[in-house]
Scaffold this active site. Structure first.
Site, mmCIF file in Angstrom:
data_model
loop_
_atom_site.group_PDB
_atom_site.id
_atom_site.type_symbol
_atom_site.label_atom_id
_atom_site.label_comp_id
_atom_site.label_asym_id
_atom_site.label_seq_id
_atom_site.Cartn_x
_atom_site.Cartn_y
_atom_site.Cartn_z
ATOM 1 N N ARG A 92 0.819 -1.218 0.000
ATOM 2 C CA ARG A 92 0.000 0.000 0.000
ATOM 3 C C ARG A 92 0.853 1.268 0.000
ATOM 4 O O ARG A 92 0.344 2.368 0.195
ATOM 5 C CB ARG A 92 -0.966 -0.005 1.174
ATOM 6 C CG ARG A 92 -0.286 0.012 2.502
ATOM 7 C CD ARG A 92 -1.270 -0.317 3.610
ATOM 8 N NE ARG A 92 -0.555 -0.915 4.713
ATOM 9 C CZ ARG A 92 -0.119 -0.250 5.770
ATOM 10 N NH1 ARG A 92 -0.346 1.036 5.889
ATOM 11 N NH2 ARG A 92 0.547 -0.858 6.725
ATOM 12 N N LYS B 221 1.095 -19.964 6.967
ATOM 13 C CA LYS B 221 0.670 -20.236 8.320
ATOM 14 C C LYS B 221 0.756 -18.943 9.148
ATOM 15 O O LYS B 221 1.506 -18.055 8.756
ATOM 16 C CB LYS B 221 1.491 -21.343 8.952
ATOM 17 C CG LYS B 221 2.933 -20.928 9.305
ATOM 18 C CD LYS B 221 3.575 -21.892 10.233
ATOM 19 C CE LYS B 221 3.397 -21.478 11.672
ATOM 20 N NZ LYS B 221 4.626 -21.235 12.414
ATOM 21 N N HIS C 200 6.275 -24.856 5.574
ATOM 22 C CA HIS C 200 7.566 -24.854 4.863
ATOM 23 C C HIS C 200 8.363 -26.139 5.113
ATOM 24 O O HIS C 200 9.261 -26.465 4.342
ATOM 25 C CB HIS C 200 8.377 -23.583 5.155
ATOM 26 C CG HIS C 200 9.063 -23.550 6.472
ATOM 27 N ND1 HIS C 200 8.442 -23.185 7.636
ATOM 28 C CD2 HIS C 200 10.340 -23.838 6.823
ATOM 29 C CE1 HIS C 200 9.307 -23.252 8.638
ATOM 30 N NE2 HIS C 200 10.473 -23.638 8.176
ATOM 31 N N LYS D 263 11.150 -28.930 2.592
ATOM 32 C CA LYS D 263 12.543 -29.269 2.915
ATOM 33 C C LYS D 263 12.932 -30.569 2.217
ATOM 34 O O LYS D 263 12.175 -31.533 2.236
ATOM 35 C CB LYS D 263 12.725 -29.425 4.434
ATOM 36 C CG LYS D 263 12.687 -28.095 5.193
ATOM 37 C CD LYS D 263 12.989 -28.301 6.651
ATOM 38 C CE LYS D 263 12.684 -27.075 7.471
ATOM 39 N NZ LYS D 263 13.775 -26.114 7.560
ATOM 40 N N GLU E 76 15.362 -26.160 18.471
ATOM 41 C CA GLU E 76 15.799 -24.875 17.918
ATOM 42 C C GLU E 76 16.761 -24.221 18.893
ATOM 43 O O GLU E 76 16.588 -24.326 20.112
ATOM 44 C CB GLU E 76 14.604 -23.954 17.712
ATOM 45 C CG GLU E 76 13.556 -24.502 16.783
ATOM 46 C CD GLU E 76 12.506 -23.441 16.497
ATOM 47 O OE1 GLU E 76 12.752 -22.642 15.601
ATOM 48 O OE2 GLU E 76 11.481 -23.420 17.194
ATOM 49 N N ASP F 122 2.720 -23.204 17.365
ATOM 50 C CA ASP F 122 3.703 -22.665 16.411
ATOM 51 C C ASP F 122 4.466 -23.781 15.682
ATOM 52 O O ASP F 122 4.815 -23.633 14.522
ATOM 53 C CB ASP F 122 4.697 -21.769 17.176
ATOM 54 C CG ASP F 122 5.684 -21.063 16.255
ATOM 55 O OD1 ASP F 122 5.242 -20.472 15.259
ATOM 56 O OD2 ASP F 122 6.902 -21.113 16.522
ATOM 57 N N HIS G 144 4.450 -28.306 11.762
ATOM 58 C CA HIS G 144 5.669 -28.982 11.310
ATOM 59 C C HIS G 144 5.816 -30.408 11.871
ATOM 60 O O HIS G 144 6.079 -31.351 11.131
ATOM 61 C CB HIS G 144 6.903 -28.162 11.669
ATOM 62 C CG HIS G 144 6.823 -26.724 11.237
ATOM 63 N ND1 HIS G 144 6.199 -26.331 10.080
ATOM 64 C CD2 HIS G 144 7.273 -25.582 11.799
ATOM 65 C CE1 HIS G 144 6.290 -25.013 9.949
ATOM 66 N NE2 HIS G 144 6.922 -24.536 10.982
ATOM 67 N N LYS H 273 12.368 -24.074 21.910
ATOM 68 C CA LYS H 273 13.266 -22.970 21.551
ATOM 69 C C LYS H 273 14.374 -22.911 22.597
ATOM 70 O O LYS H 273 14.207 -23.397 23.720
ATOM 71 C CB LYS H 273 12.495 -21.648 21.532
ATOM 72 C CG LYS H 273 11.256 -21.694 20.631
ATOM 73 C CD LYS H 273 11.195 -20.533 19.677
ATOM 74 C CE LYS H 273 9.940 -20.539 18.828
ATOM 75 N NZ LYS H 273 9.964 -21.492 17.711
ATOM 76 N N LYS I 198 20.585 -26.478 17.174
ATOM 77 C CA LYS I 198 19.510 -26.640 16.190
ATOM 78 C C LYS I 198 19.642 -28.035 15.600
ATOM 79 O O LYS I 198 20.668 -28.371 15.009
ATOM 80 C CB LYS I 198 19.647 -25.589 15.084
ATOM 81 C CG LYS I 198 18.556 -25.652 14.028
ATOM 82 C CD LYS I 198 18.691 -24.481 13.059
ATOM 83 C CE LYS I 198 17.737 -24.562 11.885
ATOM 84 N NZ LYS I 198 16.374 -24.202 12.204
HETATM 85 C C1 BG6 Z 1 8.307 -21.316 11.902
HETATM 86 C C2 BG6 Z 1 7.996 -20.934 13.318
HETATM 87 O O1 BG6 Z 1 7.171 -21.849 11.270
HETATM 88 O O2 BG6 Z 1 9.338 -22.303 11.888
HETATM 89 C C3 BG6 Z 1 9.238 -20.424 14.021
HETATM 90 O O3 BG6 Z 1 7.003 -19.917 13.345
HETATM 91 C C4 BG6 Z 1 10.350 -21.457 13.922
HETATM 92 O O4 BG6 Z 1 8.970 -20.128 15.386
HETATM 93 C C5 BG6 Z 1 10.564 -21.870 12.464
HETATM 94 O O5 BG6 Z 1 11.539 -20.886 14.477
HETATM 95 C C6 BG6 Z 1 11.550 -23.017 12.356
HETATM 96 O O6 BG6 Z 1 11.834 -23.262 10.996
HETATM 97 P P1 BG6 Z 1 13.212 -23.908 10.538
HETATM 98 O O7 BG6 Z 1 13.063 -24.079 9.072
HETATM 99 O O8 BG6 Z 1 14.292 -22.939 10.948
HETATM 100 O O9 BG6 Z 1 13.337 -25.198 11.281
#
Ligand code: BG6
Length: 488
Positions: free
Chosen positions: A49, A146, A176, A180, A214, A233, A238, A338, A343
Site C-alpha cells: 500500500r 501459516k 515450509h 525441505k 531450535e 507454532d 511442522h 526454543k 539446532k
Molecule cells: C516457523 C515458526 O514456522 O518455523 C518459528 O514460526 C520457527 O517459530 C521456524 O523458528 C523453524 O523453521 P526452521 O526451518 O528454521 O526449522
C-alpha cells in the site's frame, strides 16, 4: 505434468515489502531464475500500500537480494529477475484498487498465482477485492501462509473466507517443512526401499522419536509467539506433518490427493489427549536464562517487550499414540523447543530388540538397531548396527557402528534448494501434494485444541529449563516411565 520451466506465470505477492517476502520469497525466486526454472516470460507483481515508483521498488528488491541471498549474487541473474518485476499499489480494503491488478495480469496467457504474504485477518478483504475486480478464474491460484488460525474455530473462519471465492483445488496452504529436501526424502526412503517398506510397523518397530530442537529464542516476535506457544507454532504444523509422513500408509501414487488422503487417515487415528491423560502424555516447558554456545542469553520472561508473568510454553514433549493396525502399541515421542542446546531436527526409528541373545560376552542385552533420519542441519541417514570387532583370539566381540550417508558428501555440488524455492515452483506447476488440505489443517487443530484445553484447565505453570539444555527434566521422565530415553 508440464515441464517445470515451461509454465508461464504472473506471480503476485501481497505484502511484498514485508519480512517473509524480502527474506524468503524474492531470494527464492532469484534461485529459481538462476536454476533456469522460471519461464522467460514469467513476471513477478509486487503488491503493497506504499506509494513507490517502479525504480524505488526495484531498488528495495535488489537490497533484499543483497542481504538475504547467501553465497554471492550473479549479476546477470539479478538483472533478469529485476526485469520481471512490477509494482501495484493496492489498499487492501479498497475493492476498486484491485482493478489495477487485473490490468497488470494476463490470465489468457499466464497462470496467476496470488501469494498472501500478509496476516490472515486481511485475507477476507483481499479475496473480496480479487472477486470484485473479476480476477479469479478457475485457473487462478492462492497461496496461504501459516498460521491458519489458532484453533479449529478460527481456522474454519479463515478457510471459509477463502472458500467463498476459491475452490479447494486452487488453494495452496504452506507448511515450509514440506518443502525441505529431507522431509520429502522420507517418502523416498519409505516407499522406494524394500528394507524399509517391509519393516515399518508394530512387528519390527519399538518406538519413534521426532525432535525439532531450535537454538533461537523467540527473536523479537513476542506479540505473535506469546499468544501462540510452541504447541501451536511448531507441533500443530511442522511436527505433525513429519509424523504423518512417517506413519502413513503407502499412497497409491504421488498424486496430491493420494498422499493427503493417507496423511489424513493418520490424523484421524491420533488418540485424543484430554484432561484425563494430559499429565501422563505431555510436558510443557519455558526457558529460563542460560548459555547458548557459551554466550549468556535471557530467559523467556525477560525477553524484550515480554510479559514477565506469561505461562506460554516454549517447549513441548508429547507421547503420541496412533490407534490403527500398523502402529498399535508403538508410541511416537515428539519434542520441540526454543533455546535448546543446538539446532537439530531428526526422526529416530528404534527397532525392536531381538528375542534371544547369543552374544552375552559383548552385551548382556543386545542394543536394538536404530535408523536416524537427520532433517537439519547436516542432512543424512544413519543406521546404527552391531558388528564384530576384527581380530582373533578374543572370541566374538561386538561393537555399535554407524552406516552413515551424509547428503552433502553423497550429492556433492548439488544445490540444496531452500524449502520456499521448491514450494513456489510447485504452486506455479500446480502440484498440491506438498500443501496442506483444508481437512488436514482442521483435523490437526481438533487434536491440538484438546491438549490446549487440558492444559488450560490445569493450574500448573510450564516447567522451566535452562536455555541451552535439552528441555525440562520432566521430558526425560516422560520416556523413563516407559523404560526409554531420548536420543541425544
Ligand atoms: C516457523 C515458526 O514456522 O518455523 C518459528 O514460526 C520457527 O517459530 C521456524 O523458528 C523453524 O523453521 P526452521 O526451518 O528454521 O526449522
Amino acid at each position: 505434468m508440464p515441464e517445470k520451466k515451461n509454465i508461464v506465470c504472473d506471480f503476485a505477492i501481497f505484502g511484498v515489502l514485508g519480512d517473509l517476502s524480502r527474506r524468503k520469497l524474492i531470494p527464492s525466486l532469484y534461485q529459481l531464475d538462476r536454476e533456469v526454472l522460471l519461464h522467460p516470460e514469467t513476471r513477478i507483481i509486487g503488491i503493497a500500500r506504499h506509494d513507490l515508483s517502479h525504480a524505488d521498488f526495484v531498488g528495495k528488491m535488489r537490497a533484499a537480494l543483497e542481504i538475504f541471498v547467501k553465497n554471492g549474487l550473479d549479476e546477470e541473474v539479478v538483472e533478469r529477475l529485476l526485469a520481471r518485476l512490477s509494482y501495484v499499489l493496492i489498499n487492501i480494503d479498497q475493492p476498486e484498487d484491485y482493478k489495477k491488478l487485473l490490468a497488470a495480469t494476463d490470465q489468457g496467457r499466464r497462470v496467476l498465482v496470488n501469494y498472501f504474504s500478509v496476516a490472515p485477518n486481511l485475507y477476507e478483504d483481499i479475496c473480496q477485492g480479487l472477486d470484485h475486480a473479476g480476477i479469479i478464474t478457475p485457473e487462478t491460484r492462492v497461496v496461504l501462509e501459516k498460521p491458519i488460525g489458532r484453533d479449529l474455530a478460527s481456522s474454519q473462519e479463515i478457510n471459509d473466507v477463502v472458500a467463498r471465492v476459491f475452490a479447494e483445488s486452487q488453494v495452496y496452504r504452506i507448511d515450509h517443512y514440506l518443502g525441505k529436501e529431507t522431509v520429502m526424502n522420507l517418502l523416498a526412503l519409505r516407499f522406494a526401499n524394500s528394507i524399509f517398506t517391509t519393516n515399518w510397523d508394530h512387528d519390527t518397530i519399538d518406538h519413534v522419536q521426532i525432535t525439532v530442537a531450535e537454538e533461537v529464542g523467540i527473536e523479537g516476535r513476542w506479540g505473535y509467539f506469546d499468544k501462540s506457544g510452541q504447541l501451536r507454532d511448531m507441533v500443530q504444523n511442522h511436527l505433525i506433518q513429519i509424523l504423518t509422513l512417517v506413519a502413513m500408509e503407502p499412497p497409491a501414487n504421488m498424486d496430491g490427493d493420494s498422499i493427503r488422503n493417507e496423511k489424513l487417515k493418520v490424523l484421524k487415528a491420533l488418540r485424543p489427549i484430554t484432561v484425563d491423560n494430559v499429565d501422563d502424555k505431555t510436558v510443557r516447558g519455558q526457558y529460563a536464562s542460560g548459555f547458548i554456545k557459551g554466550n549468556p542469553v535471557a530467559g523467556y520472561l525477560q525477553e524484550e517487550g515480554g510479559n514477565p508473568r506469561s505461562t506460554t510454553e516454549s517447549f513441548v514433549a508429547i507421547k503420541v499414540d496412533i490407534d490403527n493396525w500398523r502402529w498399535a502399541g508403538v508410541p511416537f515421542y515428539l519434542r520441540t523447543g526454543k533455546r535448546m542446546t543446538t539446532k537439530r531436527s531428526e526422526v529416530v526409528i528404534f527397532f525392536k530388540q531381538l528375542p534371544h541373545n547369543i552374544f552375552k560376552d559383548s552385551y548382556r542385552e543386545l542394543p536394538p538397531n536404530k535408523l536416524v533420519i537427520r532433517l537439519q542441519p547436516d542432512e543424512g541417514v544413519e543406521i546404527e548396527m552391531l558388528n564384530k570387532v576384527p581380530g582373533i583370539g578374543k572370541g566374538i566381540k561386538l561393537q555399535k557402528t554407524m552406516l552413515n550417508l551424509s547428503f552433502s558428501d553423497a550429492f556433492l555440488g548439488e544445490h540444496v534448494a531452500d524449502a520456499y524455492e521448491r514450494l513456489i515452483l510447485e504452486t506455479m506447476i500446480g502440484n498440491q501434494s506438498l500443501f496442506i488440505r483444508r481437512d488436514e489443517v482442521e483435523r490437526s487443530w481438533v487434536w491440538i485444541d484438546s491438549i490446549q484445553e487440558a492444559w488450560a484447565s490445569s493450574n500448573e505453570p510450564p516447567r522451566t529449563y535452562p536455555a541451552g539444555s535439552w528441555g525440562p527434566v520432566a521430558s526425560v521422565a516422560l520416556l523413563a516411565r516407559d523404560g526409554r530415553e531420548w536420543e541425544e
